[in-house]
Design an enzyme around this catalytic site. Structure first.
Site, PDB file in Angstrom:
ATOM      1  N   CYS A   2     -14.194  19.563  19.544  1.00 48.90           N
ATOM      2  CA  CYS A   2     -14.328  20.790  20.329  1.00 48.90           C
ATOM      3  C   CYS A   2     -13.447  21.902  19.768  1.00 48.90           C
ATOM      4  CB  CYS A   2     -13.943  20.536  21.778  1.00 48.90           C
ATOM      5  SG  CYS A   2     -15.004  19.328  22.597  1.00 48.90           S
ATOM      6  N   ARG A  27     -16.270  22.232  12.828  1.00 51.14           N
ATOM      7  CA  ARG A  27     -15.894  21.088  13.650  1.00 51.14           C
ATOM      8  C   ARG A  27     -17.101  20.459  14.335  1.00 51.14           C
ATOM      9  NH1 ARG A  27     -10.248  21.563  15.027  1.00 51.14           N
ATOM     10  NH2 ARG A  27     -10.569  20.576  17.044  1.00 51.14           N
ATOM     11  N   ASN A 100     -10.553  19.673  25.499  1.00 54.25           N
ATOM     12  CA  ASN A 100     -10.909  18.741  24.433  1.00 54.25           C
ATOM     13  C   ASN A 100     -10.302  17.402  24.798  1.00 54.25           C
ATOM     14  OD1 ASN A 100     -11.800  17.565  22.116  1.00 54.25           O
ATOM     15  ND2 ASN A 100     -10.422  18.665  20.733  1.00 54.25           N
ATOM     16  N   GLY A 101     -11.111  16.354  24.881  1.00 50.38           N
ATOM     17  CA  GLY A 101     -10.606  15.035  25.246  1.00 50.38           C
ATOM     18  C   GLY A 101     -11.565  14.340  26.186  1.00 50.38           C
ATOM     19  N   GLU A 488      -7.300  -3.545   3.504  1.00 52.73           N
ATOM     20  CA  GLU A 488      -7.242  -2.084   3.528  1.00 52.73           C
ATOM     21  C   GLU A 488      -5.806  -1.587   3.383  1.00 52.73           C
ATOM     22  OE1 GLU A 488      -8.083   2.037   4.098  1.00 52.73           O
ATOM     23  OE2 GLU A 488      -9.109   0.316   3.202  1.00 52.73           O
ATOM     24  N   LYS A 492      -4.471   0.869   0.374  1.00 55.52           N
ATOM     25  CA  LYS A 492      -3.811   2.153   0.571  1.00 55.52           C
ATOM     26  C   LYS A 492      -2.519   2.238  -0.240  1.00 55.52           C
ATOM     27  CE  LYS A 492      -6.633   4.408   2.858  1.00 55.52           C
ATOM     28  NZ  LYS A 492      -7.598   3.710   1.991  1.00 55.52           N
ATOM     29  N   GLU A 495      -3.465   2.664  -3.915  1.00 52.77           N
ATOM     30  CA  GLU A 495      -4.105   3.941  -4.233  1.00 52.77           C
ATOM     31  C   GLU A 495      -3.103   5.075  -4.392  1.00 52.77           C
ATOM     32  OE1 GLU A 495      -8.463   4.403  -2.281  1.00 52.77           O
ATOM     33  OE2 GLU A 495      -6.850   4.101  -0.827  1.00 52.77           O
ATOM     34  N   HIS A 511      -2.629 -21.795  -0.432  1.00 53.82           N
ATOM     35  CA  HIS A 511      -3.520 -22.215  -1.512  1.00 53.82           C
ATOM     36  C   HIS A 511      -3.308 -21.364  -2.764  1.00 53.82           C
ATOM     37  CE1 HIS A 511      -5.758 -25.032   0.983  1.00 53.82           C
ATOM     38  NE2 HIS A 511      -5.748 -24.107   1.943  1.00 53.82           N
ATOM     39  N   LYS A 610     -12.582  11.585  -4.825  1.00 56.68           N
ATOM     40  CA  LYS A 610     -12.952  11.410  -3.425  1.00 56.68           C
ATOM     41  C   LYS A 610     -14.297  10.720  -3.290  1.00 56.68           C
ATOM     42  CE  LYS A 610     -12.431  11.815   0.996  1.00 56.68           C
ATOM     43  NZ  LYS A 610     -11.488  10.906   1.677  1.00 56.68           N
TER      44      LYS A 610
END
Length: 615
Positions: A2, A27, A100-101, A488, A492, A495, A511, A610
């Site tokens: 919003c 937005r 907003n929310g 992940e 990060k 990267e 193992h 990207k």
């Protein structure tokens, strides 16, 4: 996402507010509205669709006045309509609110207010706010106090702006959690408020940023800042923002990646918007998925194709879809799927996850699946991208632009999108009754506020980075639905800080990887209280027995884990199916601060792009 804009000063408010809303069009929105105070009365104009529709309405029914607020809305509760568009008013038209929310407890509040005699004219959760403020003003509170008390009744994260004809010299703005930013712009004899700086940067470079649980009482001559909890005045620092548009978008943050990490409570709210019926527990995805009920019931399996971070998101999606929809799921790298003889037919749904929608390996995998007769669905952030165009259905992340090369908010948005998809598939296939769906939907409604709590109250990442930035190897451990988050988290760190890190299923540590553990290789363990908690504690004990250092992401108030790990980063309690959204946030922040401490180029890591558009 919003858009919020407000103005108070000597000029006509409507053109300033409208132009500000236009600058926030990126937005996304489905309706818009403006309210202006003039000669002691508040007038509003609201329209569905693009801002051009609102512009036409203002042309035929102009608004005049020197104080006004405007809003662009993504629907959450209530379909896109003029009645549901913001601003919303109280019973007597004394005040209007833009918001907003998500008001998580709006059902209870609406029932309470209705019993007190308040009249509601929309389907929205937002409308509870002006009526709450009205209730407190009836008891003698002034506008700032009534707003503060009303916000104390709301559950969830919120950014709101209030305008009242009873106190016509001011605008109230407030922020609770991370549902969206609130920026105050200071001009010469005029003041602005917005959800993002581009809306008001044309008028002033002097900005003040509200943090969670802060409120601003805005007048033309100045602004008073208060704590929401006790109403006490607080000092705020004025930031002079350069006219450079890149710096303007980056705002108060040092890097885009840092900004995008902290936007996640808002981006999660935005990807939920308009897709849930909180009262019935229904998920409204049928039009986006692009498959009929009969086609969904014919499916025999799902194959998720993706690359990099999106592939790890897909591994979380496997748990979600199998658990909620009882459909077998495979996860394949796009680059591998395209070069193997996969078994695919017209009873297979191929789900592609790609932030850009232009990843070459994922597109090639989709093309191969299409040629074999599979149905194609994509989860994409960029509207109109190639993946979206070639799919039978597309679920947009609605995360907003992601500039940092290392994906953060697109990752968590795609997790929530897969949760929504799993709910939709489960509903159509009859694996979820209404009571279960309602509980699952309520869990999701609380998620943005919980994410905001992690971002606001997390560990001391700078101190951790100072301790470990010289290390050259890390091991990340997770089990069950949080095993992909270990992958992940390790990605990060690799990267953006250029440290070797490996994600591993914790049960497999003995193992092989256990041979590497010593005091020189820190272990990051995701050890939340879920069905494999005791197993994770056992893995931590094995690490400690070999003089290893453990950084644990754990559930709040888990005192026991603190006796085992060297460092504990807490996250709030949530549904086990949604824990990955919360457990990944500390790992993003840890990687970010490690990269900053090492002097790396956070937003544009070496050798990375990207969007990978060539093989």
């Amino acid at each position: 996402m919003c858009g919020i804009v407000g103005y108070l000063g000597p000029c006509e408010a409507t053109p300033i507010v409208f132009e500000g809303l236009k600058r926030l069009e990126y937005r996304g929105y489905d309706s818009a509205g403006i309210a202006v105070l003039h000669h002691g009365e508040i007038e509003t104009r609201r329209a569905v669709g693009k801002l051009t529709n609102l512009e036409l309405l203002l042309g035929s029914q102009p608004l005049s006045g020197n104080i006004g607020i405007g809003h662009t809305r993504w629907a959450t509760h209530g379909k896109p309509s003029a009645e549901n568009a913001h601003p919303h008013q109280d019973c007597n038209g004394d005040l209007v609110v833009i918001h907003n929310g998500i008001v998580e407890n709006f059902i209870e509040l609406r029932q309470e207010l209705t019993r007190e005699g308040h009249r509601f004219t929309s389907e929205t959760d937002t409308e509870t706010i002006p009526h709450l403020i009205e209730s407190y003003m009836r008891l003698g509170a002034d506008l700032p106090k009534a707003t503060r008390l009303a916000l104390g009744r709301l559950e969830g994260a919120h950014a709101i702006v209030v305008l009242s004809r009873l106190e016509p010299d001011k605008i109230i703005a407030a922020r609770v959690g991370n549902a969206g930013g609130v920026v105050i712009g200071l001009g010469q004899g005029e003041t602005f408020v917005a959800s993002d700086m581009p809306a008001i940067l044309e008028h002033t470079q002097r900005m003040v940023f509200l943090r969670s649980r802060e409120m601003a009482v805005i007048t033309a001559s100045g602004v008073r800042y208060l704590r929401l909890d006790d109403g006490q005045d607080i000092p705020k620092t004025v930031t002079t923002v350069p006219w450079d548009p890149v710096s303007a978008v980056k705002g108060e943050y040092r890097h885009f990646m840092q900004k995008e990490i902290y936007e996640q409570a808002e981006s999660l709210t935005d990807t939920i918007r308009g897709r849930l019926d909180f009262e019935r527990g229904d998920v409204k995805l049928a039009d986006e998925v692009g498959l009929t009920g009969d086609e969904i019931r014919r499916l025999e399996r799902v194959i998720i194709v993706a690359c990099g971070t999106s592939a790890y998101a897909g591994q979380v999606g496997k748990y979600l879809i199998e658990h909620l929809a009882r459909l077998p799921v495979e996860v394949d790298y796009g680059s591998e799927f395209r070069y193997r003889d996969a078994v695919v037919d017209d009873r297979t749904l191929v789900l592609a996850i790609t932030q850009s929608g232009e990843t070459v390996d994922t597109l090639a995998a989709m093309e191969k699946a299409r040629s074999a007769g599979a149905r194609l669905l994509s989860i994409v952030n960029v509207i109109g991208s190639q993946a979206a165009q070639v799919s039978d259905g597309v679920i947009y992340m609605q995360a907003g632009p992601e500039i940092g090369v290392a994906s953060t908010k697109a990752f968590t948005a795609s997790l929530v999108d897969q949760y929504l998809l799993a709910l939709h598939l489960g509903c159509v296939r009859g694996t979820l009754d209404q009571t279960r769906r309602r509980n699952l939907v309520q869990d999701l409604a609380r998620l943005p506020a919980l994410a905001g709590a992690v971002l606001d109250n997390g560990g001391d990442y700078e101190a951790l980075a100072s301790l470990y930035f010289k290390k050259t190897n890390f091991l990340y451990l997770g089990r069950g639905i949080n095993y992909p988050i270990a992958l992940e988290g390790a990605l990060k760190l690799k990267e953006i800080s250029y440290i070797h890190a490996e994600g591993y299923p914790a049960g497999e540590m003995k193992h092989g990887p256990i041979a590497l553990i010593d005091e020189n290789m820190p272990v990051v363990a995701i050890a939340v209280r879920d069905g494999v908690y005791e197993k994770m504690v056992s893995q931590i004990e094995q690490v400690k027995a070999r003089d290893g250092v453990v950084i644990a992401v754990a559930t709040e108030q888990d005192e026991y884990i603190g006796t085992k790990a060297d460092h504990v980063i807490p996250i709030p309690v949530t549904s086990p199916l949604l824990t990955p959204v919360l457990t990944v946030l500390p790992l993003q922040l840890f990687a970010y601060h490690m990269a900053v401490r090492r002097g790396a180029d956070v937003d544009q890591p070496r050798n990375l792009a990207k969007s990978v558009t060539v093989e």
